[in-house]
Design an enzyme around this catalytic site. Structure first.
Site, mmCIF file in Angstrom:
data_model
loop_
_atom_site.group_PDB
_atom_site.id
_atom_site.type_symbol
_atom_site.label_atom_id
_atom_site.label_comp_id
_atom_site.label_asym_id
_atom_site.label_seq_id
_atom_site.Cartn_x
_atom_site.Cartn_y
_atom_site.Cartn_z
ATOM 1 N NE ARG A 68 -2.402 -1.266 3.504
ATOM 2 C CZ ARG A 68 -1.865 -0.534 4.469
ATOM 3 N NH1 ARG A 68 -1.914 0.781 4.409
ATOM 4 N NH2 ARG A 68 -1.291 -1.116 5.495
ATOM 5 C CE1 TYR A 209 2.184 -7.292 -4.149
ATOM 6 C CE2 TYR A 209 1.244 -6.402 -2.138
ATOM 7 C CZ TYR A 209 1.974 -7.376 -2.794
ATOM 8 O OH TYR A 209 2.499 -8.435 -2.088
ATOM 9 C CB SER A 260 -0.841 -3.956 7.737
ATOM 10 O OG SER A 260 -2.019 -3.275 7.384
ATOM 11 C CG ASP A 285 -7.307 -7.183 6.794
ATOM 12 O OD1 ASP A 285 -6.495 -6.793 7.661
ATOM 13 O OD2 ASP A 285 -7.457 -6.609 5.707
#
Ligand code: SAT
Ligand code: MN
Length: 602
Positions: A68, A209, A260, A285
């Site tokens: 990210r 991504y 994360s 998540d």
């Protein structure tokens, strides 16, 4: 595929006319369609089948496109004030002026996929429909696994409202130009991950991504959903959901927020080290939490799959995740070993050599990492062998506990229970963690990451704190705990972590059932030295004492640092949280008259 939804038809036509793809394809989500797409991805050289695993693929991204990009992520609310101090902001009109021209012709020579998808079980009161337009078949293949995709989502949408999610890798293929396996915009400054919170709209340009491109995940299910949740009276959170059943057959549902790459997937699939106890997984998540008419908070996982960090995952650390990815999985930026199977650091399998994530020859001991630290596996939730039977229930599951955690080499004890909801919200607001490779910036710096949501707030962080506080009158709120598995002495971890974290989960259930008194400290309630079930674990008494104790000296510094953090958030930090901080400081530094013998050790 047919839709009568005029808004959707118009939007797809508008985007096609602007982005100029070679053709437009509506995803119906069928098995045949998926098979064809996977074949195409193999034929064009993006995917390579993994010989050792049925229907599984290895793919490597461009080296500039591996995580990210928080610096290039924007919340474009009309007022800057509404994005708050933790977000990059730009005026929506100005952003559109910059970005719309970039989308002009950006899909030339490529297929434009239209992916209708549903976040949450179809029958959930919280389910939201999004439609992602993308020119990346890699994104489509991942979306099949990560969201409920296709005809059913379109049927649920009917003529209703959807969240438009526009994505392009920003790499048109002009006549005669040869394609590359991972097209993207290589210049990081030319990537844009943009949320328009008032319009409930997402535009993402330049990256292929993970969370930058699978727009149902962070962009929709956290940033846009948090905005919707505030308006509609629920919570969109960066949390795993698990159930824990004790030997008496009583089940407790818990949700846990960690930044994360801090082990959410491992905790969500934990193998209990204690006989008779069983963890089951509902999600790893994202959790959406809704107050029920019974005064409890009910949690659903809006996702349909796992997009987990590969390095460190092994039969020892997470056998359930390993099983979940045995087939029908996508592996991004790991290595492909000479034995025909995927490989990464910490997988616990000896190999003689591999092709690394950048396509180069790799041998053990060569000094480089074979897999990128943020390499990922994508696998369907349904393949997790310990999936909780309620994982797909629209109503969700009622939470007994909420856990906040981060990576802290010092200061934060193994586990602390909050005195109250407000005190727990204070914990959440003050969570800090060492940064990881999940974001492109510097790794290993301790930064405040409130509620593990810092990169995912769709609005002002202080309004978000206030929104959490607003739940305080629910009659059956979950209790709140703060944990830290990562205390270190030098390079040595004081706590073994992984499955032994189950001992902490057991203590949490014992607190919920009032079976252990805990030990009051300035910080909250910690386990007494005898309270954690350490059966079968060797741990030095001095390590245990350090793990379970609030260190007054460190916490005075910590409280000061939290005060500075609150200051940095501006004048909107809720007074109730400042009060919590003041109360903590008083408990840490009581005047002699107020001294309590139960206070923590100095
Ligand atoms: O790339 S993702 O944003 O999906 C993974 C993560 O950072 O949690
Ligand atoms: Mn995450």
């Amino acid at each position: 595929m047919q839709t009568t939804n005029q808004k959707l038809k118009d939007w797809v036509e508008q985007i096609a006319n602007h982005c100029l793809p070679q053709d437009v394809y509506w995803c119906d989500g069928s098995k045949t369609e998926q098979d064809n797409l996977l074949k195409e991805l193999v034929a064009q050289g993006t995917f390579k089948p993994v010989a050792a695993r049925p229907n599984s693929y290895w793919v490597c991204s461009h080296p500039s496109d591996v995580a990210r990009v928080e610096k290039r992520t924007f919340i474009c609310s009309r007022k800057e004030e509404d994005a708050g101090p933790t977000n990059n902001w730009m005026d929506p009109a100005q952003m559109k002026q910059i970005l719309w021209p970039k989308f002009a012709g950006c899909m030339q020579g490529r297929r434009m996929y239209v992916i209708p998808f549903c976040m949450g079980p179809y029958d959930s009161p919280l389910a939201k429909i999004g439609v992602e337009i993308t020119d990346s078949p890699y994104v489509v293949a991942n979306m099949y696994l990560m969201a409920r995709v296709g005809e059913k989502a379109l049927a649920k949408l009917g003529n209703g409202d959807f969240i438009p999610c526009l994505h392009s890798v920003g790499a048109p293929l002009l006549a005669g130009q040869k394609d590359v396996p991972w097209p993207c915009e290589p210049d990081p400054e030319n990537k844009y991950i943009v949320q328009f919170p008032e319009e409930h709209m997402i535009w993402s340009y330049g990256s292929g991504y993970g969370g930058n491109a699978l727009l149902g995940k962070k962009c929709l299910a956290l940033r846009i959903a948090s905005v919707m949740a505030r308006k509609e009276g629920w919570l969109a959170e960066h949390m795993l959901i698990l159930s824990l059943t004790n030997p008496q057959g009583k089940t407790f549902y818990m949700a846990a927020a960690f930044p994360s790459a801090c082990g959410k997937t491992n905790l969500a699939m934990l193998k209990m080290p204690l006989p008779g106890w069983q963890v089951k997984c509902l999600g790893d998540d994202i959790a959406w939490l809704r107050p029920g008419s019974d005064g409890r908070l009910w949690a659903i996982n809006p996702e349909y799959g796992f997009f987990g960090v590969a390095p460190g995952t092994s039969g020892k650390t997470n056998a359930q995740a390993m099983a979940a990815m045995e087939k029908n999985a996508i592996f991004t930026n790991v290595a492909l070993a000479d034995d025909g199977d995927v490989w990464w650091e910490g997988i616990d399998r000896e190999i003689t050599g591999a092709i690394d994530w950048q396509g180069a020859r790799w041998t053990p001991g060569c000094g480089r990492k074979a897999a990128h630290p943020n390499s990922r596996f994508t696998a369907p939730l349904s393949q997790c062998p310990i999936l909780d039977e309620h994982w797909n229930d629209g109503e969700g599951v009622p939470l007994s506990a909420i856990i906040f955690g981060g990576r802290r080499p010092s200061t934060v004890p193994l586990v602390t229970e909050a005195f109250s909801w407000e005190h727990g919200v204070f914990f959440g607001s003050a969570i800090a963690s060492e940064t990881t490779a999940a974001n492109l910036d510097q790794v290993g710096i301790v930064r405040r990451d409130p509620f593990a949501m810092r990169p995912f707030f769709g609005y002002h962080v202080c309004d978000y704190f206030q929104h959490w506080l607003s739940f305080k009158n629910l009659s059956h709120l979950p209790r709140i705990f703060m944990v830290n598995w990562f205390q270190k002495e030098g390079e040595r971890f004081l706590w073994p972590g992984y499955s032994d974290n189950g001992r902490v989960l057991k203590w949490i259930t014992q607190r919920l059932e009032n079976k252990v008194p805990g030990q009051k400290s300035a910080l909250g309630i910690n386990p007494g030295l005898q309270e954690l079930d350490l059966t079968g674990l060797k741990i030095a008494a001095s390590d245990l004492a350090r793990l379970l104790t609030c260190d007054g000296h460190q916490w005075k510094k910590e409280a000061q640092s939290i005060a500075e953090f609150y200051q940095s958030l501006g004048p909107k930090v809720p007074p109730a949280l400042w009060q919590q901080l003041t109360d903590l400081q008083k408990r840490l530094d009581p005047s002699p008259r107020e001294h309590h013998s139960s206070c923590c050790m100095f």
